[in-house]
Design a protein around this motif. Structure first.
Motif, PDB file in Angstrom:
ATOM      1  N   ARG A 134       0.847  -1.216   0.000  1.00  0.00           N
ATOM      2  CA  ARG A 134       0.000   0.000   0.000  1.00  0.00           C
ATOM      3  C   ARG A 134       0.876   1.257   0.000  1.00  0.00           C
ATOM      4  NH1 ARG A 134      -3.359  -3.380   3.370  1.00  0.00           N
ATOM      5  NH2 ARG A 134      -2.422  -2.535   5.262  1.00  0.00           N
ATOM      6  N   LEU A 135       1.961   1.228   0.791  1.00  0.00           N
ATOM      7  CA  LEU A 135       2.867   2.390   0.820  1.00  0.00           C
ATOM      8  C   LEU A 135       3.473   2.617  -0.573  1.00  0.00           C
ATOM      9  CD1 LEU A 135       5.387   3.584   3.363  1.00  0.00           C
ATOM     10  CD2 LEU A 135       6.348   2.799   1.232  1.00  0.00           C
ATOM     11  N   ALA A 140       4.109   5.602  -5.410  1.00  0.00           N
ATOM     12  CA  ALA A 140       4.270   5.594  -6.875  1.00  0.00           C
ATOM     13  C   ALA A 140       3.253   6.531  -7.529  1.00  0.00           C
ATOM     14  CB  ALA A 140       4.113   4.169  -7.412  1.00  0.00           C
ATOM     15  N   SER A 141       2.009   6.531  -7.018  1.00  0.00           N
ATOM     16  CA  SER A 141       0.992   7.440  -7.586  1.00  0.00           C
ATOM     17  C   SER A 141       1.385   8.889  -7.347  1.00  0.00           C
ATOM     18  CB  SER A 141      -0.374   7.204  -6.936  1.00  0.00           C
ATOM     19  OG  SER A 141      -0.843   5.953  -7.269  1.00  0.00           O
ATOM     20  N   GLU A 142       1.879   9.171  -6.126  1.00  0.00           N
ATOM     21  CA  GLU A 142       2.256  10.549  -5.780  1.00  0.00           C
ATOM     22  C   GLU A 142       3.386  11.066  -6.673  1.00  0.00           C
ATOM     23  OE1 GLU A 142       0.863  12.551  -3.559  1.00  0.00           O
ATOM     24  OE2 GLU A 142      -0.442  11.165  -2.448  1.00  0.00           O
ATOM     25  N   MET A 165       9.564  -2.910  -7.135  1.00  0.00           N
ATOM     26  CA  MET A 165       9.603  -2.346  -8.495  1.00  0.00           C
ATOM     27  C   MET A 165       8.383  -2.830  -9.297  1.00  0.00           C
ATOM     28  SD  MET A 165      12.150  -0.410  -8.336  1.00  0.00           S
ATOM     29  CE  MET A 165      12.123  -0.301  -6.548  1.00  0.00           C
ATOM     30  N   ALA A 166       7.977  -4.096  -9.088  1.00  0.00           N
ATOM     31  CA  ALA A 166       6.807  -4.643  -9.792  1.00  0.00           C
ATOM     32  C   ALA A 166       5.548  -3.862  -9.412  1.00  0.00           C
ATOM     33  CB  ALA A 166       6.639  -6.123  -9.445  1.00  0.00           C
ATOM     34  N   TRP A 167       5.404  -3.533  -8.112  1.00  0.00           N
ATOM     35  CA  TRP A 167       4.220  -2.765  -7.686  1.00  0.00           C
ATOM     36  C   TRP A 167       4.235  -1.363  -8.296  1.00  0.00           C
ATOM     37  CZ3 TRP A 167       5.412  -4.581  -2.053  1.00  0.00           C
ATOM     38  CH2 TRP A 167       4.842  -5.857  -1.836  1.00  0.00           C
ATOM     39  N   ILE A 168       5.429  -0.770  -8.413  1.00  0.00           N
ATOM     40  CA  ILE A 168       5.507   0.579  -9.021  1.00  0.00           C
ATOM     41  C   ILE A 168       5.113   0.499 -10.495  1.00  0.00           C
ATOM     42  CG2 ILE A 168       7.056   2.492  -9.638  1.00  0.00           C
ATOM     43  CD1 ILE A 168       8.660   1.900  -7.102  1.00  0.00           C
ATOM     44  N   MET A 169       5.672  -0.507 -11.172  1.00  0.00           N
ATOM     45  CA  MET A 169       5.355  -0.670 -12.605  1.00  0.00           C
ATOM     46  C   MET A 169       3.858  -0.904 -12.788  1.00  0.00           C
ATOM     47  SD  MET A 169       4.582  -3.341 -14.767  1.00  0.00           S
ATOM     48  CE  MET A 169       4.962  -4.140 -16.277  1.00  0.00           C
ATOM     49  N   ASP A 170       3.263  -1.735 -11.926  1.00  0.00           N
ATOM     50  CA  ASP A 170       1.832  -2.045 -12.055  1.00  0.00           C
ATOM     51  C   ASP A 170       0.987  -0.803 -11.762  1.00  0.00           C
ATOM     52  OD1 ASP A 170      -0.279  -4.145 -12.401  1.00  0.00           O
ATOM     53  OD2 ASP A 170      -0.836  -3.373 -10.430  1.00  0.00           O
ATOM     54  N   THR A 171       1.328  -0.064 -10.733  1.00  0.00           N
ATOM     55  CA  THR A 171       0.557   1.136 -10.362  1.00  0.00           C
ATOM     56  C   THR A 171       0.598   2.164 -11.497  1.00  0.00           C
ATOM     57  OG1 THR A 171       1.120   0.755  -8.065  1.00  0.00           O
ATOM     58  CG2 THR A 171       0.342   2.966  -8.619  1.00  0.00           C
TER      59      THR A 171
END
Ligand code: NAD
Length: 427
Positions: A134-135, A140-142, A165-171
């Motif tokens: 969640r963080l 990543a959105s911010e 990195m995967a969560w950033i790419m997905d977001t």
């Protein structure tokens, strides 16, 4: 678990502003090279700094506010590139310093990138996977207003890893409406990561150590090694150095260090540390402190933990002939002078740990082309770039009669000054 015995590391080095130190070094080199004052001013300041305070829902239902940063230091030679750090001690000045080092590093190894760094002040070890996800997604959105495959490309650093990195790419991809492989590097192979990326920084350290040994006429086979930090960089460096025939006699992490004068079984120590959370307690070794590890009598010392580990108070006790800076900023300016006066051969961070950003560049190129390379191809291209950069820095060092750090700064600043001059100033 050994990790439960973890203690706060004893601060051996005085606390100063790391960004001011980078600025001073840039100023000194610019003066020496007669670089135009305006260009010097560009290089001593960061181009863009974003601070975000954002909420994260914790597992117990409460909302917590975290502070994050994304700093782009300079983009004269290409898109901004640099890792994201999750650590309790990270702040804006540290992020600025790390961003400036990225600009210099990309220029030393001649990648078409500028420099950036991101960070969130948090303790990832005290957070659950769900909280970390969640963080990461909110952070990543911010920062999605500044990052992107053509403008600013994050990667892992201390406290972050391929999953993050995967969560950033997905977001980022969810917000764009399609998969954007090139927005981040250091991703898992399954979603466009590059073969060889995980160990690339450590591999670059190993290549530098081999080149330095050749230069100094020291036999690499059997050379004794101590490695501070056994995370991504330190563990890969230790394992690769051992595979090349070096004798790793000491390893440490945040919990402490281990030592065996006859050499450690690095592969088993790696498995042990991943199961237990630390190398401390590994069989057939003696426990030592991090301070003792830095002072071990060995040929090669690889500081691969955090910044400011070798400083005025312990530099004189360093016995290693070569210091390969796996970490960013592990040596303070005072300590650097002592090491130099004592005849130590220091391969500076902006060269020694550039393997990570080099293979990140390969990952970005592969993602943009949707055409992926074999591990051998990645490693041989990495070897070529490190080899060229090492010899270019060595050549400047010999020609200008300066140490390898100043030579690396001179090479980088010359390339940056040329790019800034050729592009001109808008409007
Ligand atoms: P990591 O989080 O994977 O590992 C850090 C290691 O250092 C851990 O073993 C930790 O226990 C240890 N450590 C932390 N504090 C310590 C202390 N006070 N004394 C001894 N050990 C301590 O981080 P990483 O990605 O391996 O990064 C390490 C360094 O390398 C950082 O300076 C980072 O900026 C730099 N770096 C990383 C990369 C990369 O690709 N990951 C690339 C270039 C530079």
């Amino acid at each position: 678990m050994v990790a439960e015995r973890q203690q706060a590391p004893v601060p051996v080095c005085e606390v100063t502003n790391p960004f001011e130190e980078v600025q001073k070094h840039i100023d000194t080199i610019c003066r020496r090279m007669n670089v135009d004052q305006g260009i010097n001013a560009r290089l001593r300041n960061c181009k863009r700094e974003l601070i975000v305070n954002f909420p994260v829902r914790m597992d117990d239902g409460t909302l917590k506010i975290f502070t994050g940063y994304r700093v782009e230091h300079n983009t004269s030679r290409g898109p901004a590139k640099g890792g994201i750090r999750y650590h309790p001690d990270v702040d804006l000045d540290k992020t600025r310093a790390l961003a400036a080092w990225m600009t210099l590093k990309c220029a030393v190894v001649n990648l078409p990138y500028g420099g950036a760094k991101g960070a969130v002040t948090c303790n990832p070890k005290a957070m659950s996977q769900n909280e970390l996800e969640r963080l990461t997604r909110r952070y990543a959105s911010e920062i999605s207003i500044v990052i992107g495959p053509e403008k600013d490309i994050p990667a892992p650093d201390v406290g972050t890893n391929p999953q993050i990195m995967a969560w950033i790419m997905d977001t980022y991809s969810m917000n764009m409406g399609y998969s954007v492989l090139g927005v981040v590097t250091g991703k898992p192979i399954e979603i466009g990561g590059s073969r060889g990326r995980l160990e690339a920084t450590g591999r670059g350290c190993m290549i530098c150590a081999r080149l330095a040994a050749q230069h100094l006429g020291i036999s690499f086979e059997g050379a004794t090694v101590a490695v501070q930090g056994f995370g991504n960089v330190g563990s890969a460096a230790a394992r690769l150095l051992a595979r090349e025939g070096c004798k790793v006699i000491g390893i440490s992490d945040v919990c402490g260090g281990i030592y065996n004068a006859k050499g450690l079984d690095v592969e088993s120590a790696f498995r042990y540390s991943r199961e237990r959370g630390s190398v401390v307690g590994f069989k057939d070794t003696e426990n030592i402190t991090n301070a003792e590890l830095l002072g071990l009598d060995c040929d090669i010392l690889v500081p691969a933990a955090l910044e400011r580990q070798i400083c005025a108070s312990n530099a004189a006790s360093i016995k290693a002939r070569m210091i390969i800076e796996g970490a960013n900023g592990p040596t303070t300016p005072d300590a650097d002078k002592t090491l130099c006066d004592n005849g130590k051969f220091v391969i500076p961070d902006i060269l020694a740990n550039a393997g990570g950003v080099i293979v990140s560049y390969f990952e970005w190129v592969q993602g943009l082309q949707s055409f992926f390379w074999s591990e051998d191809e990645v490693n041989s291209r990495l070897q070529n770039i490190m080899d060229n950069a090492f010899h270019e820095v060595l050549e400047v060092s010999q020609r200008e009669k300066v140490n390898m750090r100043d030579a690396a700064y001179m090479l980088a600043i010359n390339r940056l000054a040329q790019a800034i001059t050729i592009r001109g100033t808008f409007p």
